[in-house]
Design a protein around this motif. Structure first.
Motif, PDB file in Angstrom:
ATOM      1  N   SER A 382       0.829  -1.210   0.000  1.00  0.00           N
ATOM      2  CA  SER A 382       0.000   0.000   0.000  1.00  0.00           C
ATOM      3  C   SER A 382       0.861   1.256   0.000  1.00  0.00           C
ATOM      4  O   SER A 382       0.556   2.235  -0.700  1.00  0.00           O
ATOM      5  N   VAL A 383       1.926   1.243   0.802  1.00  0.00           N
ATOM      6  CA  VAL A 383       2.810   2.415   0.843  1.00  0.00           C
ATOM      7  C   VAL A 383       3.485   2.617  -0.505  1.00  0.00           C
ATOM      8  O   VAL A 383       3.551   3.739  -1.027  1.00  0.00           O
ATOM      9  N   LEU A 384       3.986   1.544  -1.104  1.00  0.00           N
ATOM     10  CA  LEU A 384       4.642   1.666  -2.411  1.00  0.00           C
ATOM     11  C   LEU A 384       3.642   2.093  -3.485  1.00  0.00           C
ATOM     12  O   LEU A 384       3.995   2.854  -4.396  1.00  0.00           O
ATOM     13  N   ALA A 385       2.398   1.599  -3.382  1.00  0.00           N
ATOM     14  CA  ALA A 385       1.372   1.998  -4.350  1.00  0.00           C
ATOM     15  C   ALA A 385       1.062   3.485  -4.227  1.00  0.00           C
ATOM     16  O   ALA A 385       0.776   4.154  -5.238  1.00  0.00           O
ATOM     17  N   TYR A 386       1.130   4.018  -3.021  1.00  0.00           N
ATOM     18  CA  TYR A 386       0.898   5.457  -2.829  1.00  0.00           C
ATOM     19  C   TYR A 386       1.959   6.258  -3.585  1.00  0.00           C
ATOM     20  O   TYR A 386       1.648   7.253  -4.245  1.00  0.00           O
ATOM     21  N   PHE A 387       3.235   5.831  -3.508  1.00  0.00           N
ATOM     22  CA  PHE A 387       4.300   6.507  -4.253  1.00  0.00           C
ATOM     23  C   PHE A 387       4.049   6.431  -5.760  1.00  0.00           C
ATOM     24  O   PHE A 387       4.285   7.389  -6.498  1.00  0.00           O
ATOM     25  N   THR A 388       3.521   5.284  -6.203  1.00  0.00           N
ATOM     26  CA  THR A 388       3.364   5.065  -7.642  1.00  0.00           C
ATOM     27  C   THR A 388       2.180   5.831  -8.217  1.00  0.00           C
ATOM     28  O   THR A 388       2.254   6.375  -9.328  1.00  0.00           O
ATOM     29  N   ASN A 389       1.093   5.929  -7.463  1.00  0.00           N
ATOM     30  CA  ASN A 389      -0.179   6.425  -8.016  1.00  0.00           C
ATOM     31  C   ASN A 389      -0.487   7.881  -7.703  1.00  0.00           C
ATOM     32  O   ASN A 389      -1.484   8.419  -8.216  1.00  0.00           O
ATOM     33  N   GLN A 390       0.319   8.535  -6.875  1.00  0.00           N
ATOM     34  CA  GLN A 390      -0.028   9.883  -6.443  1.00  0.00           C
ATOM     35  C   GLN A 390       0.829  10.980  -7.089  1.00  0.00           C
ATOM     36  O   GLN A 390       0.961  12.075  -6.546  1.00  0.00           O
ATOM     37  N   GLY A 391       1.424  10.688  -8.218  1.00  0.00           N
ATOM     38  CA  GLY A 391       2.131  11.715  -8.979  1.00  0.00           C
ATOM     39  C   GLY A 391       3.473  12.136  -8.401  1.00  0.00           C
ATOM     40  O   GLY A 391       3.867  13.305  -8.572  1.00  0.00           O
ATOM     41  N   PHE A 392       4.166  11.253  -7.750  1.00  0.00           N
ATOM     42  CA  PHE A 392       5.488  11.595  -7.211  1.00  0.00           C
ATOM     43  C   PHE A 392       6.512  11.681  -8.358  1.00  0.00           C
ATOM     44  O   PHE A 392       6.415  10.961  -9.352  1.00  0.00           O
ATOM     45  N   GLU A 393       7.488  12.569  -8.162  1.00  0.00           N
ATOM     46  CA  GLU A 393       8.536  12.774  -9.165  1.00  0.00           C
ATOM     47  C   GLU A 393       9.909  12.494  -8.558  1.00  0.00           C
ATOM     48  O   GLU A 393      10.155  12.784  -7.387  1.00  0.00           O
ATOM     49  N   TYR A 394      10.761  11.943  -9.397  1.00  0.00           N
ATOM     50  CA  TYR A 394      12.150  11.659  -9.006  1.00  0.00           C
ATOM     51  C   TYR A 394      13.006  12.787  -9.568  1.00  0.00           C
ATOM     52  O   TYR A 394      13.197  12.902 -10.781  1.00  0.00           O
ATOM     53  N   THR A 395      13.533  13.650  -8.696  1.00  0.00           N
ATOM     54  CA  THR A 395      14.231  14.841  -9.160  1.00  0.00           C
ATOM     55  C   THR A 395      15.346  15.231  -8.195  1.00  0.00           C
ATOM     56  O   THR A 395      15.298  14.906  -6.998  1.00  0.00           O
ATOM     57  N   LEU A 396      16.332  15.941  -8.738  1.00  0.00           N
ATOM     58  CA  LEU A 396      17.438  16.453  -7.924  1.00  0.00           C
ATOM     59  C   LEU A 396      17.072  17.734  -7.192  1.00  0.00           C
ATOM     60  O   LEU A 396      17.786  18.164  -6.291  1.00  0.00           O
ATOM     61  N   HIS A 397      15.973  18.357  -7.578  1.00  0.00           N
ATOM     62  CA  HIS A 397      15.627  19.675  -7.038  1.00  0.00           C
ATOM     63  C   HIS A 397      14.234  19.653  -6.415  1.00  0.00           C
ATOM     64  O   HIS A 397      13.267  20.176  -6.970  1.00  0.00           O
ATOM     65  N   PRO A 398      14.107  19.045  -5.225  1.00  0.00           N
ATOM     66  CA  PRO A 398      12.792  18.956  -4.585  1.00  0.00           C
ATOM     67  C   PRO A 398      12.374  20.218  -3.850  1.00  0.00           C
ATOM     68  O   PRO A 398      11.226  20.344  -3.432  1.00  0.00           O
ATOM     69  N   GLY A 399      13.283  21.159  -3.664  1.00  0.00           N
ATOM     70  CA  GLY A 399      12.988  22.351  -2.882  1.00  0.00           C
ATOM     71  C   GLY A 399      13.379  22.173  -1.423  1.00  0.00           C
ATOM     72  O   GLY A 399      13.633  21.057  -0.950  1.00  0.00           O
ATOM     73  N   LYS A 400      13.407  23.285  -0.695  1.00  0.00           N
ATOM     74  CA  LYS A 400      13.804  23.248   0.709  1.00  0.00           C
ATOM     75  C   LYS A 400      12.703  22.639   1.571  1.00  0.00           C
ATOM     76  O   LYS A 400      11.518  22.847   1.330  1.00  0.00           O
ATOM     77  N   ALA A 401      13.131  21.893   2.591  1.00  0.00           N
ATOM     78  CA  ALA A 401      12.176  21.240   3.501  1.00  0.00           C
ATOM     79  C   ALA A 401      12.117  21.996   4.814  1.00  0.00           C
ATOM     80  O   ALA A 401      13.120  22.548   5.285  1.00  0.00           O
ATOM     81  N   GLY A 402      10.924  22.005   5.435  1.00  0.00           N
ATOM     82  CA  GLY A 402      10.730  22.668   6.715  1.00  0.00           C
ATOM     83  C   GLY A 402      10.983  21.723   7.877  1.00  0.00           C
ATOM     84  O   GLY A 402      11.634  20.686   7.734  1.00  0.00           O
ATOM     85  N   PRO A 403      10.421  22.034   9.055  1.00  0.00           N
ATOM     86  CA  PRO A 403      10.663  21.195  10.243  1.00  0.00           C
ATOM     87  C   PRO A 403      10.055  19.805  10.126  1.00  0.00           C
ATOM     88  O   PRO A 403      10.557  18.860  10.720  1.00  0.00           O
ATOM     89  N   HIS A 404       8.953  19.674   9.385  1.00  0.00           N
ATOM     90  CA  HIS A 404       8.329  18.366   9.172  1.00  0.00           C
ATOM     91  C   HIS A 404       8.561  17.968   7.718  1.00  0.00           C
ATOM     92  O   HIS A 404       7.654  18.002   6.875  1.00  0.00           O
ATOM     93  N   ALA A 405       9.822  17.565   7.433  1.00  0.00           N
ATOM     94  CA  ALA A 405      10.245  17.346   6.051  1.00  0.00           C
ATOM     95  C   ALA A 405       9.469  16.221   5.378  1.00  0.00           C
ATOM     96  O   ALA A 405       9.126  16.313   4.190  1.00  0.00           O
ATOM     97  N   ILE A 406       9.165  15.159   6.113  1.00  0.00           N
ATOM     98  CA  ILE A 406       8.475  14.017   5.497  1.00  0.00           C
ATOM     99  C   ILE A 406       7.031  14.379   5.179  1.00  0.00           C
ATOM    100  O   ILE A 406       6.503  13.992   4.120  1.00  0.00           O
TER     101      ILE A 406
END
Length: 667
Positions: A382-406
């Motif tokens: 289910s977790v892997l399917a969430y990555f696959t089906n929710q429009g995630f992108e594999y990129t070098l430039h994800p942007g800056k993360a805040g205190p709750h990065a995940i």
């Protein structure tokens, strides 16, 4: 006066040669020196050239002394000492550059040249590449030509002739160099190094994983290690090079716990292998840390002379000492395996810990998925399917993360690199009660078709996860494979495409561009240099001696043999040089030939008789038609010996040879 019609005087050309020679000795240090050192040295060298070309005098001590003091103050400010490798080499660079501005006697010329010779040696404390070796040979050639220039008391030969003479000297030294290289006793560890060198780290993996660590490293194309497979795996997707296991999480960063570094022994405990065994040799570049890399997962720790290795509790391959020099070791690995089906409660608890209050949205989402899943396997899917089906992108430039990065990664940005996916996946596993941790290392690599070595670069750095299940023990799960499966079968640049000018070149040459072939040949040449030149250590020397039945030679005897052979080579070279010395066809050679010719005619030259006195005596015994050529030859020889000539010795010898031929064949 045009640039091409400009002609330097002999003194100017000699000064330019000396300055350029010293610059070639300084140049290798520009690649590791601070900007102010490069600027200070360059100013002094350019200053010297400007003074030479303009014909101005060297600066007075009133002007030069403050400049030298300023440079020495810079050394003290940078290193707080004048001793040690870095401070000493920096001071030597600056002093040689300034020495060229302070020359009042022939002794100063020798000081500058010999300091430059010494500076060349110090360059190998920092770099031992092929480029450094080639640059050193060029510098030695020019410095030797400069040194020979100061020895002439009459006409100085052309630069090409002096360079040829310098090249002959270098060629004569090759036998002694080979004897010293192959036979002089080798010691364990790097030959060129000083205590404290390990404090200078190099780029590579870290034992702490923050968002952006791997994506920054991927931009580095330096080689991390090379592999020589004895049986290459059929599926490239199994090429996971295990490095560091990170099992502590503080809400943002993953790091290795103290327990994970504990040694478990020389072999993998609790390992159940499946499939074929792969054997291979690894040549690891120095990275100043204590971890080694192996194909996931090795069965035993390798044997490395002078640096014992072991396998940790987390199946990491570690060395007892930091890897400060290139290391070569042999391994066997199984790409299909189970290990640690039984773990104690302390290890299980460590791999379930999460900091309180971090990433609340992810916690809620993980609990929801867990409730909807009937077992651990369904939850993972289910977790892997969430990555696959929710429009995630594999990129070098994800942007800056805040205190709750995940939270921001999973529900807002949905853009990330391998460390983002691995961190989020491990967090969600722990929240669902499944022990999880992150493994960092390298994935994939590329085989160089020139030398058949498999090259793993820093750009192949990767992060994946391991989860613990009762049925299989620790199991590798790579979330990146679900988002960007092409990354697992290719390296980053292959899977993401080449950009910029390289893309244009590749398209023109249909991905078979000559720059790529040049890079392959250069990498293969560097590998041969590393394997056979820099890698020639104590083990290879002992193997060589055994092949000649010299295995009983100890350190002292080897040194005596090498020194004796070197002295023998020097002696033979000296005998050959002295025997051929009288055969050199210089001006004196033709004068002696003339004297021998006259002696055959009964006109012997007296030992105390000068050429002009000999000429006066010959005038009384020779007919006028023959005396004309004799007079021309002796006057030409005297002018060459005792007056300043603009003609080179080669031209003078040509004239003397022509006149002598007429004298000898005049009937």
């Amino acid at each position: 006066m045009s640039l091409f019609s400009f002609r330097m005087t002999q003194d100017k050309s000699n000064s330019v040669l000396l300055t350029v020679s010293c610059f070639t000795a300084v140049l290798p240090h520009f690649f590791h020196s601070a900007a102010w050192v490069i600027a200070g040295s360059s100013i002094a060298l350019i200053w010297r050239l400007w003074l030479v070309m303009s014909g101005r005098k060297l600066p007075s001590p009133v002007l030069l002394l403050p400049y030298v003091c300023l440079m020495m103050a810079g050394v003290w400010n940078a290193f707080h000492t004048f001793l040690g490798k870095d401070a000493g080499v920096t001071m030597l660079i600056l002093l040689i550059s300034c020495k060229l501005l302070e020359m009042h006697a022939k002794r100063d010329l020798y000081v500058a040249v010999f300091l430059a010779y010494f500076l060349l040696l110090t360059g190998y404390l920092y770099n031992q590449t092929i480029f450094t070796g080639i640059l050193s040979i060029l510098s030695i050639l020019l410095l030797t030509a400069s040194l020979s220039t100061f020895q002439y008391t009459s006409a100085i030969p052309p630069l090409a002739q002096r360079l040829r003479a310098s090249a002959k000297l270098l060629l004569a030294a090759i036998p002694v160099m080979l004897i010293g290289f192959f036979l002089f006793p080798r010691i364990p560890g790097p030959l060129w190094g000083l205590p404290g060198d390990e404090s200078h780290g190099k780029s590579g993996l870290s034992d702490t994983l923050n968002p952006g660590n791997i994506s920054d490293l991927v931009l580095n194309e330096d080689i991390a290690f090379r592999v020589k497979f004895h049986n290459f795996p059929k599926d490239k997707s199994v090429l996971y090079w295990r490095g560091i296991v990170l099992d502590e999480f503080d809400g943002r960063s993953w790091k290795a716990s103290a327990q994970s570094k504990t040694a478990s022994g020389q072999s993998s405990s609790g390992l159940t292998s499946r499939g074929n065994m792969i054997s291979y040799d690894v040549t690891l570049e120095p990275h100043q840390k204590k971890w080694l890399f192996a194909l996931d997962i090795p069965d035993t720790a390798p044997r490395i002379q002078g640096n014992p290795s072991y396998i940790s509790m987390n199946m990491e391959l570690r060395s007892g000492l930091p890897v400060v020099s290139r290391q070569k070791y042999s391994l066997r690995s199984f790409t299909a395996y189970h290990f640690a089906k039984n773990i104690d409660s302390a290890e299980k608890q460590l791999n379930l810990l999460l900091p309180g209050g971090s990433n609340p949205q992810t916690r809620i989402f993980a609990r929801q998925l867990r409730k909807q899943s009937t077992n651990d396997v369904r939850y993972i899917q289910s977790v892997l399917a969430y990555f696959t089906n929710q429009g995630f992108e594999y990129t070098l430039h994800p942007g800056k993360a805040g205190p709750h990065a995940i939270d921001e990664f999973l529900f807002k940005g949905k853009k990330g690199f391998c460390e983002h996916y691995a961190s989020a996946f491990a967090f969600m596993m722990r929240e669902a009660g499944i022990p999880a941790r992150i493994v960092t290392g390298y994935q994939g690599g590329m085989q160089n078709p020139i030398d058949e070595y498999f090259e793993v670069r820093q750009s192949d750095a990767h992060a994946w996860t391991e989860i613990w299940l009762p049925a299989t023990g620790w199991t590798r799960i790579d979330p990146t494979a679900t988002i960007a499966p092409e990354r697992i079968h290719q390296n980053f640049y292959q899977s993401n495409g080449v950009r910029g000018f390289a893309a244009v070149v590749s398209s023109v040459f249909q991905n078979q561009s000559w720059p790529q072939y040049l890079q392959m040949y250069w990498d293969a040449t560097n590998n041969e240099w590393n394997q056979w030149i820099l890698g020639y250590g104590q083990q290879k020397q002992e193997s060589l001696l055994r092949s000649f039945d010299f295995s009983n030679l100890d350190f002292e005897k080897s040194a005596i043999v090498a020194t004796s052979l070197a002295c023998g080579v020097f002696g033979i070279a000296a005998i050959i040089s002295l025997r051929g010395r009288r055969k050199l066809k210089n001006a004196d050679f033709y004068y002696e030939k003339f004297c021998q010719h006259m002696a055959k005619q009964g006109l012997q030259k007296e030992l105390s008789e000068s050429p002009m006195h000999f000429l006066a005596r010959l005038e009384q015994h020779m007919p006028p038609n023959k005396f004309h050529d004799i007079k021309e030859l002796l006057i030409c020889y005297v002018q060459y010996c005792y007056t300043e000539n603009t003609s080179s010795e080669q031209i003078i010898c040509k004239q003397l040879r022509s006149i002598l031929y007429r004298i000898q064949h005049d009937k």
